[in-house]
Design a protein around this motif. Structure first.
Motif, PDB file in Angstrom:
ATOM      1  N   ARG A   1    -143.093  37.139  17.659  1.00 46.63           N
ATOM      2  CA  ARG A   1    -143.135  38.219  16.672  1.00 46.63           C
ATOM      3  C   ARG A   1    -144.549  38.797  16.556  1.00 46.63           C
ATOM      4  O   ARG A   1    -144.718  39.976  16.282  1.00 46.63           O
TER       5      ARG A   1
ATOM      6  N   ALA B   1    -126.068  35.563  18.003  1.00 47.44           N
ATOM      7  CA  ALA B   1    -127.002  36.461  18.676  1.00 47.44           C
ATOM      8  C   ALA B   1    -126.366  37.846  18.738  1.00 47.44           C
ATOM      9  O   ALA B   1    -125.201  37.988  19.113  1.00 47.44           O
TER      10      ALA B   1
ATOM     11  N   GLU C   1    -132.709  36.416  16.641  1.00 49.68           N
ATOM     12  CA  GLU C   1    -133.947  36.781  15.976  1.00 49.68           C
ATOM     13  C   GLU C   1    -134.540  35.632  15.165  1.00 49.68           C
ATOM     14  O   GLU C   1    -133.825  34.766  14.658  1.00 49.68           O
ATOM     15  N   GLU C   2    -135.869  35.639  15.064  1.00 49.51           N
ATOM     16  CA  GLU C   2    -136.649  34.749  14.203  1.00 49.51           C
ATOM     17  C   GLU C   2    -136.340  33.271  14.456  1.00 49.51           C
ATOM     18  O   GLU C   2    -136.035  32.504  13.555  1.00 49.51           O
TER      19      GLU C   2
ATOM     20  N   HIS D   1    -140.294  33.584  16.854  1.00 48.29           N
ATOM     21  CA  HIS D   1    -140.047  34.269  18.112  1.00 48.29           C
ATOM     22  C   HIS D   1    -138.636  34.866  18.097  1.00 48.29           C
ATOM     23  O   HIS D   1    -137.754  34.388  17.369  1.00 48.29           O
ATOM     24  N   ASP D   2    -138.430  35.896  18.909  1.00 46.40           N
ATOM     25  CA  ASP D   2    -137.089  36.410  19.173  1.00 46.40           C
ATOM     26  C   ASP D   2    -136.684  35.953  20.569  1.00 46.40           C
ATOM     27  O   ASP D   2    -137.432  36.141  21.537  1.00 46.40           O
TER      28      ASP D   2
ATOM     29  N   SER E   1    -136.203  42.427  26.189  1.00 48.92           N
ATOM     30  CA  SER E   1    -136.520  42.836  24.827  1.00 48.92           C
ATOM     31  C   SER E   1    -135.508  43.875  24.366  1.00 48.92           C
ATOM     32  O   SER E   1    -134.505  44.140  25.042  1.00 48.92           O
ATOM     33  N   ASP E   2    -135.799  44.493  23.215  1.00 49.04           N
ATOM     34  CA  ASP E   2    -134.961  45.578  22.696  1.00 49.04           C
ATOM     35  C   ASP E   2    -135.346  46.935  23.273  1.00 49.04           C
ATOM     36  O   ASP E   2    -134.756  47.951  22.899  1.00 49.04           O
TER      37      ASP E   2
ATOM     38  N   ALA F   1    -129.787  39.038  21.557  1.00 52.82           N
ATOM     39  CA  ALA F   1    -131.019  38.620  20.886  1.00 52.82           C
ATOM     40  C   ALA F   1    -130.710  37.693  19.720  1.00 52.82           C
ATOM     41  O   ALA F   1    -129.844  38.004  18.889  1.00 52.82           O
TER      42      ALA F   1
END
Length: 243
Positions: free
Chosen positions: A117, A52, A86-87, A189-190, A197-198, A84
Motif C-alpha cells: 500500500r 477477492a 485488499e489490505e 499489501h494488496d 495491479s488495478d 485482488a
C-alpha cells in the motif's frame, strides 16, 4: 466443518484432507469462484471469510473452466482475468505463496503480485518461456526455476520471501535461494492473482494458464516447517494422480 453455499462441479468434491496433510495458509481454490448471471463476480477462499474482487480491468473476462474434472480459473493471453485481495496484513516482513496451475504454452506470465500500500516495489511471481521467476519490480535480478508442464497436468510452484531473502521451488524439489537488495516490508499489501495491479494495459504481463489453487501464508516461511512437505504430498495426490 466447512459449508459452501454454492453448487460445485463433481471434481471439486474431494475427500476431506487429513489433518496431517493440511499445509495451512489462506487457500483460494477455483471451485470457490463466485458466478452471478454467468459472470465471475469474486473469488471466495476455502474458509468462506475472504472474497477477492475482480481487478479493475477485469470487466467480466474471468472464466471458470475444468481441466479434466478439476475446476480452474482460466487466464487469457493479453486479457486481464485477475483478482485482488485488499489490505492483506503482514505483521513481519515474511510471506509465502504456492500456486498449482497448468501452462501448456509455458507462458502463464503473472501468477501472483504482492503490492505494498505504501511504495511501488512490488513482489511478483510469473512464468515465461517455461521458466518461473520470483522478483521485485525494481530488482535487477530475480530467482528462477524451470517448470516441467505436461499436457493436462498441473505444476506446483512454491516461494517464500523474508526481507530480501528469496526461496523458490517447483514440483517438490529442494528450494533454491537468492539474496537481493530489494526487500519485503511489514504492513498492508494488496494481493493480486493472475495480474500485476488495478492498472489497465500492461498486456505483456498477462499470459495463458489455468489456476486450480493458490495458497498464501502471510508472515510465514512455508519451507521452515512441515508445510512444504504436506503441500507437495497434496499436489501429488490431487494433481499428479488426477483426483
Amino acid at each position: 466443518m466447512l459449508y459452501v453455499d454454492m453448487d460445485l462441479p463433481q471434481g471439486a468434491l474431494l475427500p476431506a484432507a487429513d489433518a496431517q496433510e493440511n499445509p495451512g495458509g489462506i487457500v483460494f481454490d477455483a471451485a470457490g469462484l463466485v458466478i452471478e448471471d454467468g459472470r465471475v463476480s469474486g473469488w471466495r477462499d476455502l474458509s468462506g471469510t475472504r472474497v477477492a474482487r475482480p481487478a479493475t480491468p477485469n470487466e467480466g473476462h474471468a472464466r471458470q473452466e475444468t481441466l479434466g474434472a478439476r475446476p480452474v480459473l482460466r487466464l487469457r493471453d493479453g486479457v486481464n482475468c485477475g483478482f485482488a485481495l485488499e489490505e492483506l496484513a503482514l505483521q513481519a516482513p515474511r510471506f509465502s505463496v504456492a500456486v498449482m496451475f497448468a501452462s501448456p504454452m509455458g507462458r502463464a506470465s503473472t501468477l501472483m503480485t504482492l503490492n505494498p500500500r505504501e511504495g511501488r516495489d512490488y513482489l511478483f511471481l510469473s512464468e515465461a518461456d517455461g521458466v518461473v521467476e520470483l522478483k521485485f519490480r525494481d530488482g535487477v535480478a530475480g530467482l528462477t526455476r524451470p517448470t516441467a508442464h505436461s499436457e493436462g497436468c498441473f505444476s506446483l510452484v512454491c516461494a517464500s520471501v523474508e526481507g530480501g531473502k528469496m526461496k523458490l521451488a517447483v514440483n517438490g524439489e529442494t528450494p533454491s535461494g537468492l539474496a537481493v537488495p530489494s526487500g519485503l516490508e511489514a504492513g498492508f499489501h494488496d494481493l493480486f492473482i493472475g495480474c500485476r495491479s488495478d492498472r489497465a494495459g500492461i498486456k505483456k504481463t498477462l499470459g495463458e494458464a489455468q489456476i486450480a489453487r493458490l495458497w498464501i501464508w502471510p508472515g510465514e516461511d512455508v519451507f521452515a516447517g512441515e508445510a512444504y512437505g504436506k503441500l507437495t504430498a497434496l499436489w501429488q495426490k490431487e494433481a499428479a494422480y488426477g483426483l
